[in-house]
Design a protein around this motif. Sequence first.
Motif, PDB file in Angstrom:
ATOM      1  N   ILE A  77       0.835  -1.204   0.000  1.00 40.97           N
ATOM      2  CA  ILE A  77       0.000   0.000   0.000  1.00 40.97           C
ATOM      3  C   ILE A  77       0.868   1.252   0.000  1.00 40.97           C
ATOM      4  O   ILE A  77       0.658   2.168  -0.796  1.00 40.97           O
ATOM      5  CB  ILE A  77      -0.966   0.002   1.205  1.00 40.97           C
ATOM      6  N   LEU A  78       1.858   1.293   0.877  1.00 45.15           N
ATOM      7  CA  LEU A  78       2.703   2.486   0.978  1.00 45.15           C
ATOM      8  C   LEU A  78       3.537   2.721  -0.281  1.00 45.15           C
ATOM      9  O   LEU A  78       3.901   3.861  -0.572  1.00 45.15           O
ATOM     10  CB  LEU A  78       3.607   2.392   2.202  1.00 45.15           C
ATOM     11  N   ALA A  79       3.800   1.665  -1.036  1.00 43.22           N
ATOM     12  CA  ALA A  79       4.534   1.830  -2.295  1.00 43.22           C
ATOM     13  C   ALA A  79       3.730   2.652  -3.301  1.00 43.22           C
ATOM     14  O   ALA A  79       4.286   3.198  -4.254  1.00 43.22           O
ATOM     15  CB  ALA A  79       4.880   0.467  -2.882  1.00 43.22           C
ATOM     16  N   CYS A  80       2.429   2.761  -3.087  1.00 43.74           N
ATOM     17  CA  CYS A  80       1.554   3.504  -4.001  1.00 43.74           C
ATOM     18  C   CYS A  80       1.297   4.936  -3.532  1.00 43.74           C
ATOM     19  O   CYS A  80       0.510   5.660  -4.151  1.00 43.74           O
ATOM     20  CB  CYS A  80       0.221   2.762  -4.143  1.00 43.74           C
ATOM     21  N   LYS A  81       1.958   5.347  -2.482  1.00 49.47           N
ATOM     22  CA  LYS A  81       1.697   6.649  -1.857  1.00 49.47           C
ATOM     23  C   LYS A  81       1.807   7.822  -2.828  1.00 49.47           C
ATOM     24  O   LYS A  81       1.037   8.760  -2.773  1.00 49.47           O
ATOM     25  CB  LYS A  81       2.653   6.845  -0.688  1.00 49.47           C
ATOM     26  N   ARG A  82       2.753   7.773  -3.726  1.00 48.05           N
ATOM     27  CA  ARG A  82       2.965   8.898  -4.641  1.00 48.05           C
ATOM     28  C   ARG A  82       2.334   8.679  -6.016  1.00 48.05           C
ATOM     29  O   ARG A  82       2.644   9.399  -6.958  1.00 48.05           O
ATOM     30  CB  ARG A  82       4.463   9.167  -4.761  1.00 48.05           C
ATOM     31  N   THR A  83       1.465   7.716  -6.127  1.00 51.27           N
ATOM     32  CA  THR A  83       0.768   7.467  -7.390  1.00 51.27           C
ATOM     33  C   THR A  83      -0.212   8.609  -7.643  1.00 51.27           C
ATOM     34  O   THR A  83      -1.076   8.881  -6.806  1.00 51.27           O
ATOM     35  CB  THR A  83      -0.002   6.131  -7.348  1.00 51.27           C
ATOM     36  N   PRO A  84      -0.079   9.281  -8.778  1.00 52.34           N
ATOM     37  CA  PRO A  84      -1.034  10.368  -9.060  1.00 52.34           C
ATOM     38  C   PRO A  84      -2.423   9.806  -9.386  1.00 52.34           C
ATOM     39  O   PRO A  84      -2.541   8.819 -10.107  1.00 52.34           O
ATOM     40  CB  PRO A  84      -0.423  11.075 -10.274  1.00 52.34           C
ATOM     41  N   ALA A 114      -3.406   4.497  -3.355  1.00 47.81           N
ATOM     42  CA  ALA A 114      -2.943   5.864  -3.098  1.00 47.81           C
ATOM     43  C   ALA A 114      -3.976   6.622  -2.262  1.00 47.81           C
ATOM     44  O   ALA A 114      -3.617   7.391  -1.363  1.00 47.81           O
ATOM     45  CB  ALA A 114      -2.665   6.589  -4.401  1.00 47.81           C
ATOM     46  N   LEU A 115      -5.249   6.389  -2.536  1.00 51.14           N
ATOM     47  CA  LEU A 115      -6.301   7.028  -1.740  1.00 51.14           C
ATOM     48  C   LEU A 115      -6.311   6.489  -0.313  1.00 51.14           C
ATOM     49  O   LEU A 115      -6.621   7.214   0.630  1.00 51.14           O
ATOM     50  CB  LEU A 115      -7.665   6.828  -2.402  1.00 51.14           C
ATOM     51  N   ALA A 116      -5.940   5.217  -0.156  1.00 52.59           N
ATOM     52  CA  ALA A 116      -5.819   4.647   1.193  1.00 52.59           C
ATOM     53  C   ALA A 116      -4.678   5.330   1.950  1.00 52.59           C
ATOM     54  O   ALA A 116      -4.798   5.611   3.147  1.00 52.59           O
ATOM     55  CB  ALA A 116      -5.585   3.145   1.119  1.00 52.59           C
ATOM     56  N   CYS A 117      -3.583   5.624   1.256  1.00 52.24           N
ATOM     57  CA  CYS A 117      -2.455   6.326   1.884  1.00 52.24           C
ATOM     58  C   CYS A 117      -2.852   7.726   2.339  1.00 52.24           C
ATOM     59  O   CYS A 117      -2.322   8.236   3.329  1.00 52.24           O
ATOM     60  CB  CYS A 117      -1.275   6.411   0.920  1.00 52.24           C
ATOM     61  N   GLU A 118      -3.784   8.328   1.633  1.00 47.72           N
ATOM     62  CA  GLU A 118      -4.269   9.663   2.004  1.00 47.72           C
ATOM     63  C   GLU A 118      -5.286   9.606   3.142  1.00 47.72           C
ATOM     64  O   GLU A 118      -5.721  10.636   3.646  1.00 47.72           O
ATOM     65  CB  GLU A 118      -4.913  10.342   0.799  1.00 47.72           C
ATOM     66  N   GLY A 119      -5.709   8.404   3.507  1.00 49.78           N
ATOM     67  CA  GLY A 119      -6.688   8.253   4.571  1.00 49.78           C
ATOM     68  C   GLY A 119      -8.118   8.432   4.109  1.00 49.78           C
ATOM     69  O   GLY A 119      -9.030   8.545   4.919  1.00 49.78           O
TER      70      GLY A 119
END
Length: 161
Positions: free
Chosen positions: A99-106, A146-151
């Motif tokens: 999940i965190l690997a997708c943090k910067r996915t636009p 990525a949306l999960a990383c944003e909360g």
Amino acid sequence: MADFLALCELDPDVEALRAPAPPASFACGDETIAHVADFEVVRDGSACLVDIATDTDLMHHPLRAAALRGAQALDGRAFTIETAASIRAEPRFTTMRLILACKRTPVTAGDRVRILHQLDECGTMRLVDCAGAALNSPDGVAAVLALACEGLIAVDISRPI
């Protein structure tokens, strides 16, 4: 500690996190031990004190024996000790890393709205089904994560992706 913080960030039950925790006292036999835990984590309105310890530190931790029996501070807060083994337990640890690997996915505004609308309408969904709403992203799964990383959405990290 970074891995513990990342797990807390992705855990939808964590409402608040404070470091260090406010001081607490523990009854251990005939004596009272004052201790400041590394973190105070609030889940579902209940505060829990958490120490992060290496295996070496765990052997000398003043509350180790009490923690094995389910220690509780005199004010009622539960106390636990997290180790590298408990933090890196599978499949939770690998799922968190994915999940965190997708943090910067636009994620385009359109995909963001479609994904969130779909979840709002349907509730809980399988990841692959939710990813279908990402029409502009080359990787719909990464867009959802990525949306999960944003909360903005919750992902069950106790199961593999």
